[in-house]
Design an enzyme around this catalytic site. Structure first.
Site, PDB file in Angstrom:
ATOM      1  N   GLU A 186       6.530 -48.673  23.311  1.00  0.00           N
ATOM      2  CA  GLU A 186       7.472 -49.673  23.807  1.00  0.00           C
ATOM      3  C   GLU A 186       8.358 -49.094  24.907  1.00  0.00           C
ATOM      4  OE1 GLU A 186       8.263 -52.371  19.812  1.00  0.00           O
ATOM      5  OE2 GLU A 186       9.679 -50.794  20.325  1.00  0.00           O
TER       6      GLU A 186
ATOM      7  N   ARG B 262      12.401 -53.246   1.659  1.00  0.00           N
ATOM      8  CA  ARG B 262      12.983 -52.510   0.531  1.00  0.00           C
ATOM      9  C   ARG B 262      14.498 -52.495   0.700  1.00  0.00           C
ATOM     10  NH1 ARG B 262      14.428 -47.917   3.296  1.00  0.00           N
ATOM     11  NH2 ARG B 262      13.053 -47.239   4.968  1.00  0.00           N
TER      12      ARG B 262
ATOM     13  N   LYS C  26       4.076 -52.143  12.049  1.00  0.00           N
ATOM     14  CA  LYS C  26       5.013 -52.568  13.096  1.00  0.00           C
ATOM     15  C   LYS C  26       4.312 -53.449  14.126  1.00  0.00           C
ATOM     16  CE  LYS C  26       8.431 -48.829  12.964  1.00  0.00           C
ATOM     17  NZ  LYS C  26       7.965 -48.120  11.767  1.00  0.00           N
TER      18      LYS C  26
END
Length: 668
Positions: A200, A296, A116
């Site tokens: 975050e 995916r 990420k």
């Protein structure tokens, strides 16, 4: 096209891939763990290969065994499904090195988006807006705590290599950060083999909107519209729909273009999902931030299939075989509205604690499987009646997908499909899903990831099926089971028939946690009266088969269904369901009062942390131990103030459901 593929996964996605491959004339090979030897996906494929132990690390995560199975069966390609190895770049590279086609993106694309933190840096270079946060490599706890303070609370800790809500925690106060960080890192390491996290700013009313992208080996890349996945619990999705309510055409085009740009930036091939966090502005428009890319197919892909009329698994196979995309961007048209509900083995009233056990009864509405139908719901499932829900894997039993001309029709069809679903065995969320679908926020499309918490009173404290109807159903079912239907001889009947006078029958029930006594007075002419406490109703019941009964209480009539699981009776009605225990006083005549106050495992799992020591004073609600089960961590807390008298397990121990973990002073 391939002649044979190996499906490196389990459950409903393996069943789905097998069905699509069969339609294309492609043979399939299933792999299975010791716990899945009799699973549905094994029966759905043409061949099957055993992998070994039940735990994922001993079976579905051992990619060398996958390669051995592919070679042994002559498979030319490997479909990774979702979860497990689907986003493992080493596995994708190993497939290529072994001469197998990995039905997914190239290893480099997985690597670029797999972290990420690295993905966010890549998106920043591409000009895609990001949520303010810290995405660096330094994961020293002190550094992360400092960064959280700089960002400002509340913050969100997220596993860098994660997904599905694992390794993710919201933290509202600085003093809670260290414990939440340690838990996230443990969960991330256990689930993904990587403890790295990022921090975050927590968007206070976020919507989760994702874009389905598809790319081929000829350089074409398009998007297939968006899905709104905002309704979540424990950071995992509950309901998904397409199109996203309230999203303007201009914002949809902007998000789609950003998603395509993100995929092209990493040389993407195949099906992928670019996920955004969106927040509503004062003018009603949405501002969006890149969150991550799942390299995916997603669990919720059927809603995209329903509104576009496309088969995304077929697209995966064709693209992996070197064919160009079957359509261009201008060809993609969304029609109507689709919603998917994830049916899981879990207890919503106990914090969505996953449940295990045998699926005693599984009755589904009339449905189609794997193919689009505009009137019937679609069912994607990997479990059936009699199957065992184990603690080793995800708790999802099946997915119900409905389509409507508009959102209102789709909502009505989903409620009807859930109302016709009858599951008995492990606790499940079907009744909870119906309440979510009927909630004010969901009906009005007032969506964000805190919807379930915001609607708590309507979702958890709402009255269910009235106790008198549950009691009447259980009584009717018991009497029907005792009645002799083959022999007309009245002297052989066991339903209380008398030549003269009447009969009185007493039932000891537990409804909603409360012990009650239901009494039925029957006259020789067949009329009956139900007594529940001080209340009385004329009762008339007629068995319809398959546990269904037509029941009349006074001047009201309902169709009810009763299914048995030992002493438990699951009662289903069009307006709700209720679990009733029918106690047999003779069977329990020798029982003693159970031990109280013991701290035991709520489900099978592994102890990953002990937070206290023997002799330590603890307060009510304090964390005592952490249990890992179904790939999630569950914290065991103190039920009251006390002193830890004894620790009966250690970190690393595997425990069964009900195993005693520790004792507090004063326990009996």
């Amino acid at each position: 096209m391939f002649r044979k593929i190996l499906i490196a996964n389990r459950g409903e996605i393996a069943c789905r891939v097998a069905a699509t491959a069969r339609r294309l004339g492609v043979r399939t090979v299933a792999v299975y763990s010791d716990a899945d030897a009799g699973a549905r996906h094994v029966m759905a494929c043409d061949e099957a290969v055993a992998l070994g132990g039940a735990a994922p690390r001993d079976s579905y995560l051992r990619w060398q065994r996958m390669l051995d199975a592919a070679r042994a069966t002559g498979a030319e390609a490997v479909h990774p499904g979702y979860g497990f190895l689907s986003e493992n770049e080493d596995f994708a590279q190993a497939c290529a090195d072994a001469g197998l086609v990995f039905i997914g993106p190239p290893p480099a694309a997985i690597r670029a988006m797999g972290s990420k933190a690295a993905a966010k840096a890549l998106m920043a270079q591409a000009g895609v807006p990001l949520v303010p946060g810290y995405h660096g490599e330094d994961n020293d706890p002190a550094r992360l705590a400092d960064e959280a303070g700089r960002i400002g609370y509340p913050v969100l800790i997220k596993a860098s290599a994660g997904g599905g809500g694992k390794g993710m925690r919201r933290v509202d106060r600085a003093e809670d950060f260290a414990a939440a960080l340690a838990s996230c890192q443990r969960e991330a390491q256990a689930s993904f083999g990587d403890a790295h996290v990022l921090v975050e700013r927590y968007v206070l009313k976020p919507r989760h909107i994702e874009i389905q992208v598809f790319a081929d080996t000829q350089g074409h890349c398009i998007h297939l519209g968006e899905r709104d996945c905002s309704v979540q619990r424990r950071h995992q999705k509950v309901l998904e729909e397409s199109p996203a309510p309230g999203l303007t055409a201009a914002r949809r085009a902007e998000m789609g273009a950003a998603a395509v740009a993100a995929a092209q930036a990493v040389g993407y091939v195949g099906a992928g999902t670019v996920e955004f966090i969106a927040e509503e502005l004062d003018d009603g428009d949405l501002r969006f931030y890149f969150m991550e890319m799942n390299t995916r197919l997603q669990v919720e892909h059927p809603v995209t299939e329903a509104v576009t009329g496309l088969d995304l698994v077929e697209w995966q196979l064709r693209v992996a075989a070197g064919e160009p995309l079957p359509a261009r961007q201008a060809d993609i048209v969304q029609r109507g509205h689709a919603i998917e509900a994830r049916i899981c083995a879990e207890n919503p009233e106990a914090g969505f604690l996953p449940a295990t056990g045998r699926l005693v009864v599984a009755r589904w509405p009339e449905h189609v499987e794997f193919r689009r139908d505009e009137h019937l719901p679609r069912l994607d499932g990997g479990f059936g009646e009699g199957d065992e829900i184990t603690p080793w894997y995800d708790s999802m039993i099946a997915k119900l997908i409905v389509w409507g001309e508009d959102r209102a029709q789709a909502l009505a069809r989903l409620d009807a499909a859930l109302a016709a679903t009858r599951l008995v065995g492990p606790a499940n969320n079907v009744a909870f899903l119906r309440r979510v679908v009927a909630s004010r926020s969901f009906v009005q499309a007032d969506l964000d990831t805190a919807l379930i918490e915001r609607e708590h009173a309507a979702l958890f404290d709402a009255p269910g099926l009235a106790p008198e109807w549950a009691a009447a159903a259980v009584v009717a079912d018991a009497c029907a089971a005792e009645a002799t239907t083959v022999d007309a001889d009245p002297w052989s009947r066991r339903d209380g028939w008398r030549l003269r006078g009447g009969a009185r029958r007493r039932f000891e029930l537990e409804i909603g946690g409360e012990r009650v006594v239901a009494t039925v007075q029957r006259r020789h002419d067949g009329e009956a009266v139900l007594e529940l406490g001080e209340q009385r109703w004329p009762l008339l019941a007629r068995a319809l088969g398959d546990g269904r009964h037509e029941v009349r209480l006074g001047d009201q009539r309902r169709l009810l269904a009763v299914h048995r699981d030992g002493e438990r009776r699951a009662v289903f009605a069009p307006d709700g369901q209720l679990l009733v225990t029918l106690h047999d006083p003779i069977a329990h005549a020798g029982d003693h009062a159970g031990e109280t106050g013991r701290l035991s495992a709520p489900m099978p799992g592994k102890i990953v942390a002990i937070a206290v020591e023997a002799g330590q004073a603890v307060r009510r609600g304090q964390a005592l131990a952490v249990l890992e089960a179904m790939k999630m961590e569950h914290t065991i807390t103190a039920p009251r103030d006390g002193v830890v008298e004894a620790l009966l397990v250690r970190a690393g121990d595997t425990v069964a459901e009900g195993s005693e973990l520790l004792r507090l002073s004063g326990d009996e």
